[in-house]
Design a protein around this motif. Structure first.
Motif, short mmCIF file in Angstrom:
data_model
loop_
_atom_site.label_atom_id
_atom_site.label_comp_id
_atom_site.label_asym_id
_atom_site.label_seq_id
_atom_site.Cartn_x
_atom_site.Cartn_y
_atom_site.Cartn_z
N PRO A 638 72.98 43.09 53.87
CA PRO A 638 72.84 42.70 52.83
C PRO A 638 73.29 43.59 51.65
O PRO A 638 72.84 44.78 51.80
CB PRO A 638 71.70 42.19 52.51
CG PRO A 638 70.46 42.36 54.12
CD PRO A 638 71.96 43.48 55.00
N LEU A 639 74.10 43.64 50.75
CA LEU A 639 74.17 44.01 49.23
C LEU A 639 73.53 44.18 48.42
O LEU A 639 72.61 44.47 47.61
CB LEU A 639 75.71 44.38 48.97
CG LEU A 639 76.11 43.69 50.34
CD1 LEU A 639 78.13 43.31 49.61
CD2 LEU A 639 76.66 45.68 50.37
N SER A 640 72.78 42.77 48.43
CA SER A 640 71.24 42.78 47.32
C SER A 640 70.75 40.70 47.67
O SER A 640 71.18 41.01 48.91
CB SER A 640 72.44 41.80 45.93
OG SER A 640 72.88 41.31 45.87
N GLY A 641 69.49 40.38 47.49
CA GLY A 641 68.83 39.60 48.18
C GLY A 641 70.06 38.65 47.79
O GLY A 641 69.58 37.59 48.92
N ALA A 642 71.08 38.28 47.02
CA ALA A 642 71.37 36.91 47.09
C ALA A 642 73.17 37.13 48.09
O ALA A 642 73.66 36.59 48.52
CB ALA A 642 71.94 36.07 45.83
N VAL A 643 73.65 38.83 48.68
CA VAL A 643 75.07 38.77 48.08
C VAL A 643 74.65 39.88 49.70
O VAL A 643 74.42 40.92 49.84
CB VAL A 643 75.91 39.81 48.07
CG1 VAL A 643 77.28 40.02 48.03
CG2 VAL A 643 75.52 39.37 45.98
N GLY A 681 84.90 41.84 53.53
CA GLY A 681 84.68 40.61 52.21
C GLY A 681 83.00 40.80 51.68
O GLY A 681 82.11 40.97 52.90
N ILE A 682 81.97 39.29 51.33
CA ILE A 682 81.80 39.12 50.89
C ILE A 682 80.79 37.66 51.29
O ILE A 682 81.84 37.28 50.53
CB ILE A 682 80.88 39.94 49.65
CG1 ILE A 682 81.06 39.22 48.65
CG2 ILE A 682 80.99 40.90 49.53
CD1 ILE A 682 81.30 39.44 46.86
N THR A 683 79.76 37.67 50.94
CA THR A 683 79.08 36.69 51.42
C THR A 683 78.00 35.93 50.20
O THR A 683 77.64 37.11 50.15
CB THR A 683 78.72 35.41 52.70
OG1 THR A 683 77.13 37.02 53.00
CG2 THR A 683 80.17 35.65 53.85
N MET A 684 78.19 35.09 49.83
CA MET A 684 77.69 34.54 48.39
C MET A 684 76.11 33.31 48.96
O MET A 684 77.30 32.13 48.33
CB MET A 684 77.23 34.79 47.11
CG MET A 684 78.26 36.23 46.94
SD MET A 684 79.28 36.60 45.06
CE MET A 684 80.38 35.48 46.02
#
Length: 734
Positions: A638-643, A681-684
């Motif tokens: 996790p990079l943040s609460g949503a990402v 990459g990232i997922t949101m």
């Protein structure tokens, strides 16, 4: 009609639900803590290798399952993106739509496939050696697959013809009644030394009632070219497009019906070959360059129609699978290197030569199985199988202007050769697993297959002569498998397996005047596999291990040869393949997965092949690497609460190989090569953004080498891996 068959074979030289790539990223119903704990262990892999649903670790044979998630991580769009990641697997591809699959080194060239292909319950491709099945392997887009299963070693008991080396099975995502699901993505990719391509995919699942659901998917891919012609123009670009529609109807708890249609078109404008010096294999015209008199497009059309019904009687289940499939090829081949000088000398005019090649495969299959479901002392399956094929090959050689490639009317239809064939097979099979104790099982199976074939060969033109010949054949083969296994605990299986596979024989179409030494029929060839293996999960299912040792005897090998000037299929010689395969996957820490697999394969002839084939006792089998391996590392956090972020890298190593048997130059030595792929990459929520690179080091491995005359000016062709490419993907799943 002497030599006509040479024209006819001149072209031959992954359970139902919406699981998939992002399923693990969905919030767990038990809360974030449970979801996090679940992500620290390896997924349990379910397969249908033995035509019943079971854990991979419980299957007493060597099976690799490439999941939808792994397909996504590899940015898989073609066979070579994932098949070559399987231990002891090789792919020899000269052009999109023309590829040969090899497992455990079982390959000597020829026209019949040694690896069978299934799409769910449908056997796809030709079973006979009279329809170029060896190189027309279906390259299905994997965008809407549950997984790909690769079964190594002979699979004749449950899967029948052409599985003497193994089997590749595409398992598609089934419709689901649990809700509406949609997914879409777009990608773009730029290839070094070439141009830019793009692709788009979308799928939707819609429940129409509690008992009825429909799933549809479609895709379009524009493949960038990287091979230049004499004018510096990329000529091997192409496009692939199609889709799938599937409906699931469950009117009662006992009855389930599933119908599906798969459609795919593949249009390639040129080959992945460069012209090389026949002795050194160095580029003769410069990197990524070839010289051709005529363009070489290759268009393929895949169609698969299937209706599968199951009825649950309680202790037993009845399954019926009815399928109709077609494969059409329409290609143009530059054969100036083979026939240009001949035609110029014969007609006194500078000429090149083109070959129109059209192949049509039409196949109907019906399989019925009755299987136990009560989970008692004996799990058993019995069934019957029927298939009927109608195939046609047409090859037309025309003289063309040797500079422009323009057709010349006076030199059209120099050879018109056609081979129409019919293949019909009946088979009965049975397989059972006896649970002798809680820890010891014995799996035994057998199958008897009988086929009948008819063929008609027509020919006309000065190079082919006039012909109208017929031939027929029939043969039967018994295959079997025996596999005792021992489970010291629930997470470990040790097994021994002996299994037999086969490839059907068939007729040689010859004129009545052909000498008696020319065989009118060729027999089935068989492989017998002796295998010992262990599968285990440990460390709280954070570590999985599979280790296999095998020895394969291959007898009565089918080869394409020339006898007294007639191109025919013959049986000749024997071979053996022995080796070790290993796969390890571990999650050493939260979010990190490391996978390593490799194989050591020693595949050689154990007797001389016919002189005109060129192989001698002790020669290595073509395109079988002694060493191959794949290392993949994937990390998510996790990079943040949503990402959430993710990144991965993989390294594939293909060891040195030898090319096909060649009486002109002998087998060429092909150097080892590596490929490095990476992505991040990232997922949101439902969205995904990703960048990727393939073949980071711009490796220039050679996949295939042509024979004498495959290129102009004394050169030969060499198919190469795709050069370095960069791309990006934007995706959505709901």
């Amino acid at each position: 009609m002497r030599g006509t068959r040479a024209f006819l074979c001149a072209g031959v030289a992954a359970l139902a639900a919406n699981t998939g790539a992002w399923a693990q990223q969905a919030p767990d119903a038990a809360g974030p803590a449970a979801a996090s704990a679940a992500s620290d262990v390896l997924d349990e892999i379910i397969v249908t290798a033995q035509k019943r649903t079971e854990r991979l670790i419980d299957v007493p044979q060597s099976v690799s399952a490439v999941s939808a998630e792994a397909l996504q991580q590899a940015h898989a769009e073609r066979l070579d993106d994932y098949f070559t990641r399987v231990p002891s697997a090789a792919l020899v591809e000269t052009q999109a739509g023309q590829a040969r699959l090899i497992l455990r080194g079982v390959n000597t060239g020829g026209v019949g496939a040694t690896v069978a292909t299934y799409v769910d319950e449908t056997p796809y491709g030709s079973a006979t050696s009279l329809a170029n099945g060896a190189i027309l392997t279906p390259d299905l887009d994997p965008s809407d697959l549950e997984r790909v299963e690769v079964l190594r070693g002979p699979q004749g008991t449950l899967y029948g013809a052409n599985s003497l080396g193994g089997l590749i099975k595409y398992v598609t995502v089934a419709p689901s009644t649990d809700g509406v699901h949609t997914a879409a993505e777009v990608s773009t990719e730029t290839v070094a030394h070439g141009d830019t391509g793009w692709s788009g995919r979308a799928s939707v699942n819609v429940p129409l009632a509690d008992s009825l659901a429909v799933r549809a998917s479609g895709f379009y891919r524009r493949d960038p070219g990287f091979i230049d012609d004499q004018r510096g123009k990329d000529i091997n670009d192409g496009r692939t497009y199609g889709g799938r529609v599937s409906a699931l109807f469950r009117p009662t708890d006992a009855l389930t019906l599933r119908g599906s249609v798969v459609v795919q078109n593949l249009d390639s404008n040129g080959t992945n070959q460069v012209d090389v010096d026949p002795m050194t294999l160095r580029p003769a015209l410069g990197d990524y360059r070839q010289a051709r008199v005529v363009a070489q497009p290759n268009d393929m059309r895949y169609r698969v129609y299937n209706l599968t019904g199951t009825y649950d009687f309680g202790p037993v289940q009845l399954l019926s699978s009815t399928s109709y499939s077609t494969l059409f090829q329409d290609a143009l081949v530059d054969v100036s290197g083979l026939y240009g000088d001949l035609l110029t000398g014969a007609f006194g005019v500078p000429l090149g030569a083109s070959q129109v090649q059209r192949v049509q495969q039409r196949r109907f299959t019906e399989e019925m199985r009755l299987a136990s479901t009560d989970g008692g002392r004996l799990d058993w399956t019995v069934g019957g199988f029927y298939t009927r094929e109608r195939n046609a090959i047409m090859q037309l050689i025309n003289g063309v202007d040797n500079l422009s490639g323009a057709p010349i009317a006076d030199f059209a239809n120099l050879a018109d050769a056609r081979l129409n064939s019919r293949y019909e097979e009946y088979a009965g099979f049975a397989s059972g697993t006896l649970h002798i104790t809680d820890q010891i099982d014995l799996t035994v199976g057998g199958r008897y297959s009988h086929n009948e074939q008819d063929a008609v060969q027509l020919g006309s033109g000065p190079l082919a002569g006039d012909a109208n010949y017929t031939a027929s054949s029939s043969d039967g083969v018994f295959t079997y498998s025996v596999a005792p296994s021992f489970k010291p605990n629930e997470d470990t299986t040790l097994y021994v397996r002996v299994a037999r596979g086969y490839r059907p024989g068939g007729p040689n179409v010859l004129p009545p005047t052909a000498p008696g030494a020319v065989p009118r029929q060729f027999g089935a060839d068989t492989t017998t596999n002796y295998e010992i293996g262990v599968k285990s999960e440990a460390w709280g299912r954070r570590l999985s291990l599979e280790l296999t040792g095998f020895y394969i005897d291959w007898n009565n090998i089918q080869l394409f040869s020339s006898v007294d000037g007639y191109g025919v299929n013959v049986n000749g010689g024997s071979a053996r393949s022995r080796g070790i395969e290993a796969s390890v996957t571990v999650k050493p820490m939260s979010g990190l997965t490391v996978s390593l697999n490799g194989a050591l394969v020693d595949a050689t002839l154990t007797s001389d092949a016919p002189p005109l084939v060129g192989g001698l006792k002790g020669d290595r089998l073509p395109y079988s690497a002694r060493y191959s391996s794949t290392l993949a590392v994937e990390y998510q956090r996790p990079l943040s609460g949503a990402v959430d972020g993710f990144a991965g890298v993989s390294w594939r190593y293909t060891g040195d190989r030898l090319s096909a048997f060649d009486t002109s130059y002998g087998q060429h030595h092909l150097s080892a090569y590596s490929q490095v792929d990476a992505h991040a990459g990232i997922t949101m929520g439902p969205y995904r953004i990703e960048a990727f690179v393939r073949n980071l080091t711009d490796s220039r491995g050679i996949l295939d080498v042509g024979t004498a005359g495959s290129a102009l000016d004394g050169n030969v062709t060499a198919a190469i891996v795709r050069p370095r490419s960069f791309g990006a993907t934007l995706g959505f799943r709901y």
